[in-house]
Design a protein around this motif. Structure first.
Motif, PDB file in Angstrom:
ATOM      1  N   MET A   1       1.009  -1.394   0.075  1.00 37.37           N
ATOM      2  CA  MET A   1       0.026   0.548  -0.211  1.00 37.37           C
ATOM      3  C   MET A   1       0.829   0.987  -0.446  1.00 37.37           C
ATOM      4  SD  MET A   1      -3.305  -1.008   2.453  1.00 37.37           S
ATOM      5  CE  MET A   1      -4.400  -1.883   1.938  1.00 37.37           C
ATOM      6  N   ALA A   2       0.119   2.610  -0.310  1.00 36.49           N
ATOM      7  CA  ALA A   2       0.723   3.216  -0.945  1.00 36.49           C
ATOM      8  C   ALA A   2       1.047   4.336   0.718  1.00 36.49           C
ATOM      9  CB  ALA A   2       0.736   4.089  -1.780  1.00 36.49           C
ATOM     10  N   THR A   3       1.639   4.558   1.056  1.00 38.36           N
ATOM     11  CA  THR A   3       1.827   5.579   2.678  1.00 38.36           C
ATOM     12  C   THR A   3       1.431   7.087   2.362  1.00 38.36           C
ATOM     13  OG1 THR A   3       4.439   4.691   1.887  1.00 38.36           O
ATOM     14  CG2 THR A   3       3.605   6.577   3.533  1.00 38.36           C
ATOM     15  N   LYS A   4       0.449   7.260   3.031  1.00 37.12           N
ATOM     16  CA  LYS A   4      -0.317   8.515   3.277  1.00 37.12           C
ATOM     17  C   LYS A   4       0.238   9.460   4.440  1.00 37.12           C
ATOM     18  CE  LYS A   4      -3.460   6.021   5.129  1.00 37.12           C
ATOM     19  NZ  LYS A   4      -5.134   5.486   6.211  1.00 37.12           N
ATOM     20  N   THR A   5       0.047  10.547   3.714  1.00 35.67           N
ATOM     21  CA  THR A   5       1.453  11.716   4.554  1.00 35.67           C
ATOM     22  C   THR A   5       0.350  12.759   5.222  1.00 35.67           C
ATOM     23  OG1 THR A   5       1.910  12.956   2.600  1.00 35.67           O
ATOM     24  CG2 THR A   5       3.173  11.346   2.625  1.00 35.67           C
ATOM     25  N   MET A   6       0.274  13.550   5.863  1.00 36.96           N
ATOM     26  CA  MET A   6      -0.504  14.455   6.220  1.00 36.96           C
ATOM     27  C   MET A   6       0.622  15.104   7.568  1.00 36.96           C
ATOM     28  SD  MET A   6      -2.897  13.794   9.388  1.00 36.96           S
ATOM     29  CE  MET A   6      -4.210  13.403   8.188  1.00 36.96           C
ATOM     30  N   SER A   7       0.281  16.745   7.584  1.00 33.80           N
ATOM     31  CA  SER A   7       1.367  17.347   7.742  1.00 33.80           C
ATOM     32  C   SER A   7       0.934  17.953   9.303  1.00 33.80           C
ATOM     33  CB  SER A   7       0.971  19.380   7.168  1.00 33.80           C
ATOM     34  OG  SER A   7      -0.610  19.470   7.010  1.00 33.80           O
ATOM     35  N   ILE A   8       1.686  18.365  10.082  1.00 39.72           N
ATOM     36  CA  ILE A   8       1.316  18.379  11.781  1.00 39.72           C
ATOM     37  C   ILE A   8      -0.130  19.690  11.462  1.00 39.72           C
ATOM     38  CG2 ILE A   8       2.491  19.239  13.018  1.00 39.72           C
ATOM     39  CD1 ILE A   8       5.169  18.687  12.149  1.00 39.72           C
ATOM     40  N   ARG A   9       0.013  20.583  11.009  1.00 37.77           N
ATOM     41  CA  ARG A   9      -1.289  21.462  10.848  1.00 37.77           C
ATOM     42  C   ARG A   9      -2.534  20.789  10.514  1.00 37.77           C
ATOM     43  NH1 ARG A   9      -2.701  24.369  14.545  1.00 37.77           N
ATOM     44  NH2 ARG A   9       0.010  24.166  15.111  1.00 37.77           N
ATOM     45  N   GLU A  10      -2.122  19.829   9.608  1.00 40.14           N
ATOM     46  CA  GLU A  10      -3.920  18.948   9.738  1.00 40.14           C
ATOM     47  C   GLU A  10      -3.755  18.242  10.935  1.00 40.14           C
ATOM     48  OE1 GLU A  10      -4.154  17.691   5.173  1.00 40.14           O
ATOM     49  OE2 GLU A  10      -1.730  17.149   5.496  1.00 40.14           O
ATOM     50  N   VAL A  11      -3.086  17.768  11.342  1.00 34.45           N
ATOM     51  CA  VAL A  11      -2.916  16.432  12.403  1.00 34.45           C
ATOM     52  C   VAL A  11      -3.782  17.524  13.583  1.00 34.45           C
ATOM     53  CG1 VAL A  11      -2.584  15.547  14.496  1.00 34.45           C
ATOM     54  CG2 VAL A  11      -1.470  15.294  12.245  1.00 34.45           C
ATOM     55  N   PHE A  12      -3.619  18.780  13.512  1.00 33.21           N
ATOM     56  CA  PHE A  12      -4.117  19.181  14.498  1.00 33.21           C
ATOM     57  C   PHE A  12      -5.872  19.911  13.583  1.00 33.21           C
ATOM     58  CE2 PHE A  12       0.134  20.017  16.206  1.00 33.21           C
ATOM     59  CZ  PHE A  12       0.018  19.421  17.368  1.00 33.21           C
ATOM     60  N   ASP A  13      -5.591  20.712  12.855  1.00 33.35           N
ATOM     61  CA  ASP A  13      -6.512  21.241  12.392  1.00 33.35           C
ATOM     62  C   ASP A  13      -8.225  20.192  12.069  1.00 33.35           C
ATOM     63  OD1 ASP A  13      -5.678  23.887  12.496  1.00 33.35           O
ATOM     64  OD2 ASP A  13      -4.648  23.045  10.579  1.00 33.35           O
ATOM     65  N   SER A  14      -8.159  19.026  11.945  1.00 33.44           N
ATOM     66  CA  SER A  14      -8.850  18.639  11.990  1.00 33.44           C
ATOM     67  C   SER A  14      -9.149  17.624  12.546  1.00 33.44           C
ATOM     68  CB  SER A  14      -8.395  17.006  10.646  1.00 33.44           C
ATOM     69  OG  SER A  14      -7.488  16.077  11.055  1.00 33.44           O
ATOM     70  N   ARG A  15      -8.862  17.307  13.587  1.00 29.98           N
ATOM     71  CA  ARG A  15      -9.388  17.278  14.899  1.00 29.98           C
ATOM     72  C   ARG A  15     -10.154  18.335  16.455  1.00 29.98           C
ATOM     73  NH1 ARG A  15      -6.426  14.275  12.199  1.00 29.98           N
ATOM     74  NH2 ARG A  15      -6.372  12.516  12.000  1.00 29.98           N
ATOM     75  N   PRO A  16     -10.452  17.506  16.801  1.00 28.52           N
ATOM     76  CA  PRO A  16     -11.282  18.453  18.324  1.00 28.52           C
ATOM     77  C   PRO A  16     -10.092  18.526  18.812  1.00 28.52           C
ATOM     78  CG  PRO A  16     -12.680  16.536  18.005  1.00 28.52           C
ATOM     79  CD  PRO A  16     -11.557  16.290  17.056  1.00 28.52           C
ATOM     80  N   PHE A  17     -10.410  19.917  19.973  1.00 25.80           N
ATOM     81  CA  PHE A  17      -9.091  20.719  20.919  1.00 25.80           C
ATOM     82  C   PHE A  17      -8.907  19.433  22.203  1.00 25.80           C
ATOM     83  CE2 PHE A  17      -7.108  23.869  23.920  1.00 25.80           C
ATOM     84  CZ  PHE A  17      -6.105  23.540  23.056  1.00 25.80           C
ATOM     85  N   THR A  18      -8.166  18.715  22.223  1.00 25.22           N
ATOM     86  CA  THR A  18      -8.148  17.811  23.611  1.00 25.22           C
ATOM     87  C   THR A  18      -7.926  17.678  24.720  1.00 25.22           C
ATOM     88  OG1 THR A  18      -5.790  17.162  22.925  1.00 25.22           O
ATOM     89  CG2 THR A  18      -7.515  15.690  21.305  1.00 25.22           C
TER      90      THR A  18
END
Length: 455
Positions: A1-18
Motif C-alpha cells: 500500500m502507498a504511504t499516506k502523508t499528513m502535515s502536522i497542521r492537518e493533525v491539529f486542524d482536522s481534530r477536536p481540541f483535546t
C-alpha cells in the motif's frame, strides 16, 4: 500500500481540541502567570525593602532598571536558543533561572546585590514568556490560535492579581521576603512540571526527524487511531530555515512584518505601564486606603483577564487585524476617560480604572496574538522573543516620558490624553501589517484576517 502523508497542521486542524492539548496550554498559562506576579512584586515590596536596606525609594531605581533589562536580554537570547535546541528545554531552563535568582533575593544585604539578582531573574523570565506562547500556539488548531494565545497571555493579568491579594496577607504578617519566597518556589515547581509533563514541540521534533517513536507517542495523545496507522507519515509543511534565526526576521519579505510588529509591541506595552503607574496615583488621590487600593487593583487585573480571553474569541471569529484596531480605538477613549476621572470619588476612579485596564490589557493581548502567527515555526520563538523585548523597551521608555510630563507640570488629564496617543500608533502599525500581509499573499481581507501561513 502507498504511504499516506499528513502535515502536522492537518493533525491539529482536522481534530477536536483535546484535553491533552488543553493541559499543554495550561502549563504555558502557568509560565505567563510568573510574568504578572513579577510585574507587581517589586512595586508592592519596594517600600519595605527600602526600610530594610536603609535607603530611599529613589535609591532602588538601579534594581528597578535591572529588573526591566533582564527580561529584554532573556527574550532575545533564550528565544533564539529555543528555535535551535527546542522549546521544552528552554522553558525548563528559563523557569529555573527565574525561580532560583528570585529566591536568592531574600538574602540581599545591599542595593547592588538586589539589582544583580533582579537582572539575572529577569533573564529567565524574558526567556520563558515568548517560549511559552510560541509553544502553546503550536499545539492549537488554526481555528483557535488567537483564543488559545490570549488565554495563555491572560496568565499575566491573573499573576498580577494574585500578587496583589497575596501582598495584602503576606506583607503585614511575614514581611517582604515572603513574596519573593513564593515568587521563587512557584517557578521552580513549574519548571519541574515542564520537565516531567510537557512534551517537546511536535513541529520541532518532526523537523529534527530523529525520534519517530516520541513523535508517535505525542500524536497518540491527540488521535490514537492516527498514531497506530503505520501507513501515515507526518511531516512539517513549513520550510526549514538555515543559519542564525534572527536574520530570517528580515529576509524573504519579513522586514516589514517585523517593523510593524515591533512598533505595535512597543506602544502596546508602553500603554500597560502607564495604566499600572497612574492607577495607584488616582486611587490614592481619591482617598483609598491600603485595603481599598489593593482590591481595586485586583479588579483591574481581573477585568483585564476577562478582556484578554474575550478578544481572542473575537479574533478567531472575525478579521483579527480589525478586531485589534477597534480595541485600540477603545483604549484611547478609555485613556481620555481615565484622565478625566482625576479627583473623583473612589468608586468612580475604581470603575474607570477597571474599564481602562479591560481595554488596555485586552488590546495588548491582541497584539501578542498577532505576534504568534507572524513567523514560521523555525523562527517563531525568536520573532516573538524580539518583539517581546521591544515591548519591554516600551515599558522602560514610559517612566522617562512620565517623569518628563510631571516635570512639565501637566495635569493628569493632559498626561493621559497625550500618552493615550500610543494607541493610535498601534492602530497604524497593525493596519500597516494587515496591508503588507494582504499584498504579500494576494489574499482578500477575510483571508488576511485569518492568516495562519504567515512566513
Amino acid at each position: 500500500m502507498a504511504t499516506k502523508t499528513m502535515s502536522i497542521r492537518e493533525v491539529f486542524d482536522s481534530r477536536p481540541f483535546t484535553p491533552y492539548q488543553m493541559w499543554i496550554c495550561f502549563l504555558c498559562f502557568c509560565v505567563t502567570l510568573m510574568d504578572g506576579f513579577d510585574l507587581t512584586m517589586m512595586g508592592v515590596t519596594m517600600p519595605k525593602i527600602g526600610e530594610y536596606l536603609k535607603v530611599s525609594p529613589s535609591a532602588l531605581g538601579l534594581a528597578v532598571s535591572a529588573g526591566m533589562i533582564g527580561p529584554l536580554v532573556g527574550a532575545l537570547l533564550l528565544g533564539m536558543l529555543a528555535d535551535r535546541f527546542g522549546r521544552r528545554r528552554m522553558l525548563f531552563i528559563s523557569a529555573l533561572i527565574f525561580g532560583f535568582f528570585t529566591l536568592l533575593i531574600t538574602q540581599i544585604t545591599d542595593v547592588k546585590q538586589l539589582a544583580l539578582l533582579r537582572f539575572l531573574a529577569g533573564i529567565g523570565l524574558g526567556g520563558a514568556i515568548p517560549n511559552a506562547l510560541a509553544f502553546g500556539c503550536e499545539y492549537a488548531p488554526s481555528r483557535m490560535r488567537a483564543t488559545v494565545t490570549t488565554m495563555m497571555w491572560a496568565g499575566m493579568a491573573f499573576g498580577s492579581a494574585i500578587n496583589g491579594l497575596a501582598a495584602v496577607w503576606l506583607l503585614p504578617s511575614y514581611g517582604w521576603r515572603s513574596l519573593f519566597v513564593v515568587g521563587g518556589i512557584v517557578p521552580v515547581i513549574i519548571c519541574m512540571m515542564v520537565a516531567m509533563l510537557l512534551p517537546e514541540s511536535l513541529e520541532f521534533l518532526v523537523k529534527q526527524g530523529t525520534d519517530k517513536a516520541r513523535i508517535r507517542r505525542i500524536i497518540s495523545k491527540i488521535d490514537p487511531a492516527l498514531a497506530h496507522d503505520e501507513e501515515v507519515q507526518v511531516y512539517s509543511s513549513e520550510q526549514k530555515l538555515a543559519g542564525v534565526p534572527v536574520k530570517h526576521l528580515f529576509m524573504e519579505g519579513r522586514a516589514a512584518t517585523t517593523f510593524f510588529l515591533w512598533a505595535a509591541f512597543f506602544w502596546s506595552f508602553y500603554l500597560i505601564w502607564i495604566i499600572l503607574a497612574w492607577a495607584p496615583t488616582l486611587l490614592k488621590q481619591s482617598g483609598a486606603n491600603v485595603q481599598q487600593y489593593s482590591m481595586a487593583f485586583f479588579f483591574i487585573n481581573l477585568g483585564s483577564a476577562l478582556a484578554i480571553i474575550t478578544i481572542g474569541r473575537l479574533m478567531d471569529k472575525l478579521n483579527r487585524f480589525f478586531v485589534v484596531i477597534g480595541a485600540q480605538a477603545l483604549v484611547y477613549l478609555s485613556f481620555v476617560a481615565f484622565g478625566s476621572s482625576a479627583g473623583s470619588s473612589f468608586i468612580i476612579v475604581s470603575v474607570v480604572s477597571v474599564v481602562c485596564g479591560f481595554f488596555i490589557f485586552g488590546a495588548n493581548a491582541g497584539v501578542v496574538a498577532l505576534g504568534t502567527v507572524s513567523y514560521p515555526v523555525d523562527i517563531r520563538a525568536t520573532g516573538l522573543g524580539w518583539a517581546y523585548a521591544i515591548g519591554k523597551v516600551g515599558t522602560m521608555v514610559a517612566p522617562v516620558v512620565g517623569g518628563y510630563c510631571i516635570a512639565m507640570k501637566w495635569d493628569v488629564r493632559t498626561i493621559c490624553s497625550v500618552n493615550g496617543l500610543g494607541a493610535v500608533f498601534v492602530m497604524a502599525s497593525v493596519f500597516g501589517l494587515y496591508r503588507h500581509l494582504s499584498a504579500r499573499y494576494g489574499q482578500d481581507s477575510k483571508e488576511a484576517g485569518a492568516v495562519s501561513k504567515v512566513a
